[in-house]
Design an enzyme around this catalytic site. Structure first.
Site, PDB file in Angstrom:
ATOM      1  CE  LYS A  77      -4.559  -1.257   1.818  1.00 51.97           C
ATOM      2  NZ  LYS A  77      -5.488  -1.085   2.836  1.00 51.97           N
ATOM      3  CG  ASP A 114      -8.720   1.066   2.865  1.00 53.91           C
ATOM      4  OD1 ASP A 114      -9.599   0.059   2.163  1.00 53.91           O
ATOM      5  OD2 ASP A 114      -7.506   0.934   3.021  1.00 53.91           O
TER       6      ASP A 114
HETATM    7  P1  NAP Z   1      -1.024  -2.778  10.295  1.00 55.48           P
HETATM    8  O1  NAP Z   1      -0.393  -1.379   9.344  1.00 55.48           O
HETATM    9  O2  NAP Z   1      -0.023  -3.676  10.352  1.00 55.48           O
HETATM   10  O3  NAP Z   1      -1.202  -2.067  11.651  1.00 55.48           O
HETATM   11  C1  NAP Z   1      -1.807  -2.647  12.737  1.00 55.48           C
HETATM   12  C2  NAP Z   1      -1.693  -1.840  13.950  1.00 55.48           C
HETATM   13  O4  NAP Z   1      -2.353  -2.681  15.075  1.00 55.48           O
HETATM   14  C3  NAP Z   1      -0.411  -1.381  14.474  1.00 55.48           C
HETATM   15  O5  NAP Z   1      -0.458  -0.315  15.099  1.00 55.48           O
HETATM   16  C4  NAP Z   1      -0.039  -2.652  15.289  1.00 55.48           C
HETATM   17  O6  NAP Z   1       1.038  -2.391  16.322  1.00 55.48           O
HETATM   18  C5  NAP Z   1      -1.271  -3.198  15.974  1.00 55.48           C
HETATM   19  N1  NAP Z   1      -1.253  -4.372  16.509  1.00 55.48           N
HETATM   20  C6  NAP Z   1      -1.115  -5.528  15.901  1.00 55.48           C
HETATM   21  N2  NAP Z   1      -1.414  -6.602  16.566  1.00 55.48           N
HETATM   22  C7  NAP Z   1      -1.777  -6.213  17.787  1.00 55.48           C
HETATM   23  C8  NAP Z   1      -2.422  -6.888  19.027  1.00 55.48           C
HETATM   24  N3  NAP Z   1      -2.312  -8.129  18.898  1.00 55.48           N
HETATM   25  N4  NAP Z   1      -2.968  -6.041  19.958  1.00 55.48           N
HETATM   26  C9  NAP Z   1      -2.607  -4.780  19.912  1.00 55.48           C
HETATM   27  N5  NAP Z   1      -2.087  -3.867  18.730  1.00 55.48           N
HETATM   28  C10 NAP Z   1      -1.787  -4.776  17.698  1.00 55.48           C
HETATM   29  O7  NAP Z   1      -2.334  -3.263   9.677  1.00 55.48           O
HETATM   30  P2  NAP Z   1      -3.223  -2.505   8.825  1.00 55.48           P
HETATM   31  O8  NAP Z   1      -3.201  -2.301   7.621  1.00 55.48           O
HETATM   32  O9  NAP Z   1      -3.549  -1.206   9.804  1.00 55.48           O
HETATM   33  O10 NAP Z   1      -4.682  -3.449   9.516  1.00 55.48           O
HETATM   34  C11 NAP Z   1      -5.247  -3.365  10.576  1.00 55.48           C
HETATM   35  C12 NAP Z   1      -6.469  -4.303  10.546  1.00 55.48           C
HETATM   36  O11 NAP Z   1      -7.782  -3.509   9.855  1.00 55.48           O
HETATM   37  C13 NAP Z   1      -6.511  -5.745   9.952  1.00 55.48           C
HETATM   38  O12 NAP Z   1      -7.189  -6.654  10.838  1.00 55.48           O
HETATM   39  C14 NAP Z   1      -7.137  -5.435   8.582  1.00 55.48           C
HETATM   40  O13 NAP Z   1      -7.735  -6.629   8.128  1.00 55.48           O
HETATM   41  C15 NAP Z   1      -8.165  -4.433   9.068  1.00 55.48           C
HETATM   42  N6  NAP Z   1      -8.482  -3.606   7.754  1.00 55.48           N
HETATM   43  C16 NAP Z   1      -9.748  -3.520   7.641  1.00 55.48           C
HETATM   44  C17 NAP Z   1     -10.385  -3.138   6.510  1.00 55.48           C
HETATM   45  C18 NAP Z   1     -11.990  -3.145   6.047  1.00 55.48           C
HETATM   46  O14 NAP Z   1     -12.320  -2.430   5.069  1.00 55.48           O
HETATM   47  N7  NAP Z   1     -12.659  -3.479   6.915  1.00 55.48           N
HETATM   48  C19 NAP Z   1      -9.578  -2.127   5.562  1.00 55.48           C
HETATM   49  C20 NAP Z   1      -8.142  -2.056   5.836  1.00 55.48           C
HETATM   50  C21 NAP Z   1      -7.740  -2.947   7.045  1.00 55.48           C
HETATM   51  P3  NAP Z   1       2.594  -3.062  16.217  1.00 55.48           P
HETATM   52  O15 NAP Z   1       3.057  -2.264  14.965  1.00 55.48           O
HETATM   53  O16 NAP Z   1       3.161  -2.886  17.415  1.00 55.48           O
HETATM   54  O17 NAP Z   1       2.379  -4.647  15.586  1.00 55.48           O
END
Ligand code: NAP
Length: 287
Positions: A77, A114
Site C-alpha cells: 500500500k 478505505d
Molecule cells: P498494520 O499496518 O499492520 O497496523 C496494525 C496496527 O495494530 C499496528 O499499530 C500494530 O502495532 C497494532 N497491532 C497488531 N497486533 C496487535 C495486537 N495483538 N494488539 C494490539 N495492537 C496490535 O495493519 P493495517 O493495515 O492497519 O490493518 C489492521 C486491521 O484492519 C487488519 O485486521 C485489517 O484486516 C483491517 N482492515 C480492514 C479494512 C476493512 O475494509 N474493513 C480495511 C483495512 C484494514 P505493532 O506495530 O506494534 O504490531
C-alpha cells in the site's frame, strides 16, 4: 458496417498473501450487476525488494492498457506509490494507496478508498453526533480512519501498544486548528464523553479469535459505539464483550464493501449498490 467494441474490464489485486481476499467475489458480483464484461485476478507479489521487478511489470502492463484497474493490499500500500505518476489528495495525506487507475491522459494514479468506505459505513450505522473517539492501533488502516474522522470534526485520541507509534501518527495529523492526542487507552477511556471506539488492530481477527485490543479489566465508556475494522469473524471478541456490556458494536464488512464499491466506480464509472459487494463477501465468508 461499424462494429461496437465491447470493453472488457481487467481488474485485480496486488498483495502478499492474496489468496484469502474477498475482492474477487465482490468485484465479480459487481461486474455481473453492471452487465459488464470483465475479470478480477490475484497477483501475489512478494514484499520488496524481492517483488520489485514483478511490481514494476504489473504497473507497466496497466500503463499499456492490459489492465484496467488494480487494488493494492499489504505489504504494497505504501511502496506502490513510488511506481505511480500521481496520487489523489486523500492517498497523499493518508500515505497509502489501495486503488490504482489510469486517467484519460495515460497517467497512473493512486487513490485510497478505505477512508470513504469507513466514512460511509459509519454514517449508515452510527446515529449520534461527532464527539470524542478512541482509535486502537496506529498502523496503515488507522491513517485512513483518522483522515475520515477528522473530516467530520471528531476529537481524536490514538492508542497503540507501542506508544511512540501512536504519538507519531497523532503528531503527523495534528494541527493547531484540530489537535489529535495519543494518550494511553486506560487514561482516555475514563472520559465519559467518548462516544466512539474504532479498532484498527488485527487483534481478534481469524484465526486469533480469542484476542482483543481492549484491556481486560477496563470498563467501556458507557455511551460508546464500537466499530471493529475486522470482518472475519463477524463478531470479534471485542464486539461480544462490548455487546455483553450493553453497547452497540459493528464489524468492518460495510467498510470493506464500501471501499470496493468506490474503487469499482473509479474504474468503470458504474455506481453499484454496496449491498451487492457486501452480500458477495458474506456468502464467501460463510462458506
Ligand atoms: P498494520 O499496518 O499492520 O497496523 C496494525 C496496527 O495494530 C499496528 O499499530 C500494530 O502495532 C497494532 N497491532 C497488531 N497486533 C496487535 C495486537 N495483538 N494488539 C494490539 N495492537 C496490535 O495493519 P493495517 O493495515 O492497519 O490493518 C489492521 C486491521 O484492519 C487488519 O485486521 C485489517 O484486516 C483491517 N482492515 C480492514 C479494512 C476493512 O475494509 N474493513 C480495511 C483495512 C484494514 P505493532 O506495530 O506494534 O504490531
Amino acid at each position: 458496417m461499424m462494429c461496437a467494441v465491447i470493453q472488457t474490464y481487467h481488474l485485480g489485486l496486488i498483495g502478499w498473501p492474496v489468496e484469502h481476499s474477498l475482492s474477487p467475489v465482490m468485484h465479480k458480483a459487481a461486474l455481473q450487476a453492471a452487465g459488464l464484461n470483465g475479470d478480477y485476478s490475484l497477483f501475489p507479489i512478494a514484499p520488496l525488494p524481492a517483488g520489485e521487478a514483478e511490481l514494476f511489470r504489473l504497473v507497466d502492463r496497466m500503463k499499456h492498457g492490459d489492465l484496467t484497474g488494480l487494488n493494492v493490499t499489504i505489504p504494497h500500500k505504501q511502496t506502490v506509490c513510488a511506481f505511480l505518476d500521481n496520487l489523489t489528495p486523500a492517498a497523499r495525506t493518508i500515505g497509502a494507496v489501495n486503488t490504482v487507475f489510469l486517467n484519460s491522459n495515460g497517467q497512473l494514479w493512486g487513490d485510497n478508498t478505505d477512508w470513504s468506505g469507513f466514512r460511509q459505513d459509519l454514517a449508515n450505522q452510527y446515529e449520534g453526533q461527532s464527539g470524542l473517539v478512541q482509535i486502537l492501533g496506529a498502523g496503515g488502516a488507522a491513517r485512513a480512519i483518522v483522515y475520515s474522522l477528522m473530516m467530520d470534526g471528531w476529537q481524536i485520541n490514538i492508542s497503540s501498544r507501542r506508544p511512540d507509534q501512536a504519538k507519531q501518527l497523532a503528531a503527523e495529523f495534528s494541527s493547531a486548528h484540530h489537535p489529535v492526542s495519543a494518550f494511553p487507552v486506560e487514561q482516555f477511556s475514563l472520559l465519559p464523553d467518548v462516544t466512539l471506539i474504532v479498532n484498527t488492530t488485527p487483534a481478534g481477527m481469524s484465526p486469533d479469535i480469542h484476542s482483543s485490543p481492549w484491556p481486560v479489566d477496563l470498563p467501556f465508556p458507557r455511551r460508546a459505539f464500537i466499530y471493529d475494522l475486522i470482518y472475519n469473524p463477524a463478531e470479534t471478541r471485542l464486539m461480544s464483550v462490548a455487546r455483553s456490556a450493553g453497547l452497540t458494536a459493528v464489524n468492518g464488512l460495510g467498510m470493506l464493501a464500501g471501499q470496493a464499491a468506490r474503487a469499482f466506480e473509479i474504474w468503470t464509472g458504474h455506481s453499484i449498490p454496496i449491498d451487492v459487494f457486501q452480500q458477495a463477501a458474506c456468502e464467501r465468508i460463510s462458506l
